[in-house]
Design an enzyme around this catalytic site. Sequence first.
Site, mmCIF file in Angstrom:
data_model
loop_
_atom_site.group_PDB
_atom_site.id
_atom_site.type_symbol
_atom_site.label_atom_id
_atom_site.label_comp_id
_atom_site.label_asym_id
_atom_site.label_seq_id
_atom_site.Cartn_x
_atom_site.Cartn_y
_atom_site.Cartn_z
ATOM 1 N N THR A 161 64.178 67.433 96.238
ATOM 2 C CA THR A 161 62.837 67.912 97.054
ATOM 3 C C THR A 161 62.522 66.845 97.969
ATOM 4 O OG1 THR A 161 60.568 68.036 96.771
ATOM 5 C CG2 THR A 161 61.600 66.982 95.169
ATOM 6 N N SER B 89 54.521 62.419 91.602
ATOM 7 C CA SER B 89 54.055 63.277 90.473
ATOM 8 C C SER B 89 55.365 63.166 89.595
ATOM 9 C CB SER B 89 53.870 64.786 90.840
ATOM 10 O OG SER B 89 55.319 65.413 90.950
ATOM 11 N N TYR C 218 57.019 65.541 88.111
ATOM 12 C CA TYR C 218 57.943 66.481 88.698
ATOM 13 C C TYR C 218 58.807 65.848 89.509
ATOM 14 C CZ TYR C 218 59.813 69.649 92.104
ATOM 15 O OH TYR C 218 60.718 70.126 93.105
ATOM 16 N N HIS C 219 58.117 65.219 90.649
ATOM 17 C CA HIS C 219 58.924 64.921 91.767
ATOM 18 C C HIS C 219 59.717 63.635 91.254
ATOM 19 C CE1 HIS C 219 55.997 66.823 94.346
ATOM 20 N NE2 HIS C 219 57.006 67.004 95.089
ATOM 21 N N LYS D 104 63.244 64.783 90.055
ATOM 22 C CA LYS D 104 63.976 64.724 90.778
ATOM 23 C C LYS D 104 64.796 63.609 91.362
ATOM 24 C CE LYS D 104 63.527 69.210 91.957
ATOM 25 N NZ LYS D 104 64.656 70.491 91.440
HETATM 26 P P1 NAD Z 1 60.784 79.055 90.086
HETATM 27 O O1 NAD Z 1 59.858 78.463 89.158
HETATM 28 O O2 NAD Z 1 60.300 80.362 90.755
HETATM 29 O O3 NAD Z 1 62.438 79.352 89.465
HETATM 30 C C1 NAD Z 1 62.787 78.487 88.897
HETATM 31 C C2 NAD Z 1 63.817 79.262 87.873
HETATM 32 O O4 NAD Z 1 64.595 78.425 86.922
HETATM 33 C C3 NAD Z 1 62.860 80.362 86.769
HETATM 34 O O5 NAD Z 1 63.192 81.572 86.966
HETATM 35 C C4 NAD Z 1 63.034 79.582 85.701
HETATM 36 O O6 NAD Z 1 62.859 80.576 84.651
HETATM 37 C C5 NAD Z 1 64.284 79.065 85.621
HETATM 38 N N1 NAD Z 1 64.571 77.774 84.746
HETATM 39 C C6 NAD Z 1 63.729 76.868 84.785
HETATM 40 N N2 NAD Z 1 64.183 75.956 83.573
HETATM 41 C C7 NAD Z 1 65.485 76.601 83.126
HETATM 42 C C8 NAD Z 1 66.131 76.280 82.105
HETATM 43 N N3 NAD Z 1 66.299 75.090 81.226
HETATM 44 N N4 NAD Z 1 67.267 77.110 81.750
HETATM 45 C C9 NAD Z 1 67.230 78.153 82.622
HETATM 46 N N5 NAD Z 1 66.523 78.588 83.789
HETATM 47 C C10 NAD Z 1 65.434 77.702 83.777
HETATM 48 O O7 NAD Z 1 60.839 77.885 91.182
HETATM 49 P P2 NAD Z 1 61.400 78.088 92.893
HETATM 50 O O8 NAD Z 1 60.436 77.946 93.573
HETATM 51 O O9 NAD Z 1 62.451 79.165 93.023
HETATM 52 O O10 NAD Z 1 62.206 76.574 92.842
HETATM 53 C C11 NAD Z 1 63.825 76.474 92.582
HETATM 54 C C12 NAD Z 1 64.144 75.189 92.805
HETATM 55 O O11 NAD Z 1 64.176 74.779 94.318
HETATM 56 C C13 NAD Z 1 63.436 74.074 91.911
HETATM 57 O O12 NAD Z 1 64.489 73.198 91.517
HETATM 58 C C14 NAD Z 1 62.390 73.305 93.107
HETATM 59 O O13 NAD Z 1 62.302 72.011 92.561
HETATM 60 C C15 NAD Z 1 63.387 73.547 94.266
HETATM 61 N N6 NAD Z 1 62.294 73.438 95.365
HETATM 62 C C16 NAD Z 1 61.339 74.459 95.485
HETATM 63 C C17 NAD Z 1 60.320 74.481 96.579
HETATM 64 C C18 NAD Z 1 59.383 75.485 96.754
HETATM 65 O O14 NAD Z 1 58.601 75.396 97.613
HETATM 66 N N7 NAD Z 1 59.368 76.585 95.933
HETATM 67 C C19 NAD Z 1 60.457 73.387 97.373
HETATM 68 C C20 NAD Z 1 61.457 72.306 97.171
HETATM 69 C C21 NAD Z 1 62.377 72.384 96.164
HETATM 70 N N1 USQ Z 2 47.425 71.453 99.217
HETATM 71 C C1 USQ Z 2 46.374 71.670 99.631
HETATM 72 N N2 USQ Z 2 45.402 72.605 99.126
HETATM 73 C C2 USQ Z 2 46.193 73.544 98.115
HETATM 74 C C3 USQ Z 2 47.359 73.336 97.963
HETATM 75 C C4 USQ Z 2 48.005 72.112 98.123
HETATM 76 O O1 USQ Z 2 45.708 71.034 100.532
HETATM 77 O O2 USQ Z 2 45.217 74.574 98.001
HETATM 78 C C5 USQ Z 2 48.370 70.349 99.891
HETATM 79 C C6 USQ Z 2 48.726 69.231 98.344
HETATM 80 O O3 USQ Z 2 47.583 68.448 98.000
HETATM 81 C C7 USQ Z 2 49.928 68.658 99.052
HETATM 82 C C8 USQ Z 2 50.494 69.682 99.970
HETATM 83 O O4 USQ Z 2 49.316 70.683 100.156
HETATM 84 O O5 USQ Z 2 49.424 67.588 99.931
HETATM 85 C C9 USQ Z 2 51.883 70.530 99.470
HETATM 86 O O6 USQ Z 2 51.386 71.023 98.137
HETATM 87 P P1 USQ Z 2 52.128 72.402 97.449
HETATM 88 O O7 USQ Z 2 51.475 72.590 96.318
HETATM 89 O O8 USQ Z 2 52.362 73.205 98.460
HETATM 90 O O9 USQ Z 2 53.757 71.542 97.532
HETATM 91 P P2 USQ Z 2 54.208 70.313 96.327
HETATM 92 O O10 USQ Z 2 53.221 70.004 95.144
HETATM 93 O O11 USQ Z 2 54.637 69.301 97.059
HETATM 94 O O12 USQ Z 2 55.437 71.172 95.746
HETATM 95 C C10 USQ Z 2 55.975 72.400 96.392
HETATM 96 C C11 USQ Z 2 56.996 72.692 95.277
HETATM 97 C C12 USQ Z 2 57.954 71.750 95.039
HETATM 98 C C13 USQ Z 2 58.706 71.402 96.033
HETATM 99 C C14 USQ Z 2 57.874 70.572 97.158
HETATM 100 C C15 USQ Z 2 58.566 70.226 98.423
HETATM 101 O O13 USQ Z 2 56.096 73.328 94.326
HETATM 102 O O14 USQ Z 2 59.023 72.607 93.836
HETATM 103 O O15 USQ Z 2 59.389 70.080 95.506
HETATM 104 O O16 USQ Z 2 57.040 71.712 97.361
HETATM 105 S S1 USQ Z 2 57.878 68.744 98.918
HETATM 106 O O17 USQ Z 2 56.244 68.712 99.213
HETATM 107 O O18 USQ Z 2 58.581 68.385 100.062
HETATM 108 O O19 USQ Z 2 58.107 67.510 98.069
#
Ligand code: NAD
Ligand code: USQ
Length: 405
Positions: A144, A179, A181-182, A185
């Site tokens: 991320t 966070s 979570y971050h 990663k």
């Molecule tokens: P999501 O929650 O929609 O999908 C994740 C999937 O992984 C789910 O179907 C879940 O059941 C499966 N999973 C989680 N843990 C597991 C485990 N231990 N074993 C088997 N399956 C498991 O999330 P997403 O939005 O599709 O994100 C996918 C990946 O991309 C993540 O690693 C996330 O960090 C990364 N990512 C997402 C975004 C975003 O904006 N959605 C942005 C940047 C990075």
């Molecule tokens: N935010 C608002 N209002 C809202 C929701 C979010 O102002 O209602 C703000 C948050 O405070 C943050 C930004 O929007 O500053 C982004 O928040 P987000 O919830 O859209 O994204 P984030 O928490 O950063 O996480 C998402 C995905 C995560 C991925 C990440 C990419 O859930 O899996 O890793 O985007 S990045 O942001 O580049 O780290």
Amino acid sequence: MKIGVLGGDGYCGWATALYLSAKGHEVAILDNFVRRQWDHELGVQTLTPIRPLAERLRVWNELTGRTAELFVGDVTDYEFLSSFVSQFQPESIVHFAEQRSAPYSMIDRKHAVSTQVNNVVGTLNLLFALREIQPDCHLVKLGTMGEYGTPNIDIEEGYISIEHNGRKDVLPFPKQPGSFYHLSKVHDSHNIMFACKIWGLRATDLNQGVVYGTVTDEVAQDEALINRFDYDEVFGTVLNRFCVQAAIGHPLTVYGRGGQTRGFLDIRDTVRCVELACLHPAAPGECRVFNQFTEQFSVLQIAQLVQASGRKLGLTVDIDHLSDPRVESEDHYYNAKHSKLIDLGLQPHYLSDSLLDSLLNVAIRYRDRIDTSMFMPQVNWRNASNVRRPQITAGEKALFAGRAT
Ligand code: NAD
Ligand code: USQ
């Protein structure tokens, strides 16, 4: 290619698995459905009514004549994961299977621990399985952009040249995640880099920005293939949330001043970036990092774009500034490099009026499923333990209403 998509029931994974399958790759999806459980735990649901994975995969295979396979299990279970690698023998593994919500990881100790165990153990298991069974397989791992945080210098793609006390080196770019979570990663990235160095594995860490959108060419082919559209305060990403809020005239929930700037990309580019990474694998021993986003915006800019598009569709769209529940800079310098995927041939979809219209139209189409209690943030970074009010979803409300009559 033979490509395993771990987390293929999720938002990015489902779109990617279908795209790769449509492009003629032999695809296997692995998932344990834990994300569907987290939705139940939080009392939230995707705006779009997604079908069970087995059903949507059957529809896809029937529609296209492809034979995408399904493996149900947990990547933190080493026996299961290694048997998947042995049976399927992938040339590339795309690893999406993690807990991906920053707010979820900040609810309390239990959620911070479960996020880091799920993510770090899953990736570590995968590194060992590749080393033991398929060392030539290319790992394409979803990282991320949030690993870098918001430093007051330009962000490079993974590595930075540094001169210190007259000596020079190329070192991993400093990480300041925001966070637990971050942070998971960042821990993954270190483990992957180390495994490539000591065992000669090949990996690409895709530091992805915030993804928006829901429709790809493949999921548009049948209603049963519809993808997730999360808009709740825990799993909903910012642009998706704003579109849903605009669709029903709820003020857009900008946290703080809204100067938080992030990299963004359309889900149609997520799938293309992943294929580009698979088709151009890292060399043995190499751990590459690509910054996977196409444009950067502040949260307030995103809100203003949604407001302008909504008004054109006749919607009333106001912007609210809520006190920021997160600990993050609300005004900062941000300039992140993102040229490596473009160099490999990515032609981005930029955020446009027509895309915003189509996102707003998806939100309007499913407006009966919108639950406004999912809009206000309840998870606050400053609390060690957040008590989330029990939520009842729109579907449950309808069920209860039906029972009462
Ligand atoms: P999501 O929650 O929609 O999908 C994740 C999937 O992984 C789910 O179907 C879940 O059941 C499966 N999973 C989680 N843990 C597991 C485990 N231990 N074993 C088997 N399956 C498991 O999330 P997403 O939005 O599709 O994100 C996918 C990946 O991309 C993540 O690693 C996330 O960090 C990364 N990512 C997402 C975004 C975003 O904006 N959605 C942005 C940047 C990075
Ligand atoms: N935010 C608002 N209002 C809202 C929701 C979010 O102002 O209602 C703000 C948050 O405070 C943050 C930004 O929007 O500053 C982004 O928040 P987000 O919830 O859209 O994204 P984030 O928490 O950063 O996480 C998402 C995905 C995560 C991925 C990440 C990419 O859930 O899996 O890793 O985007 S990045 O942001 O580049 O780290």
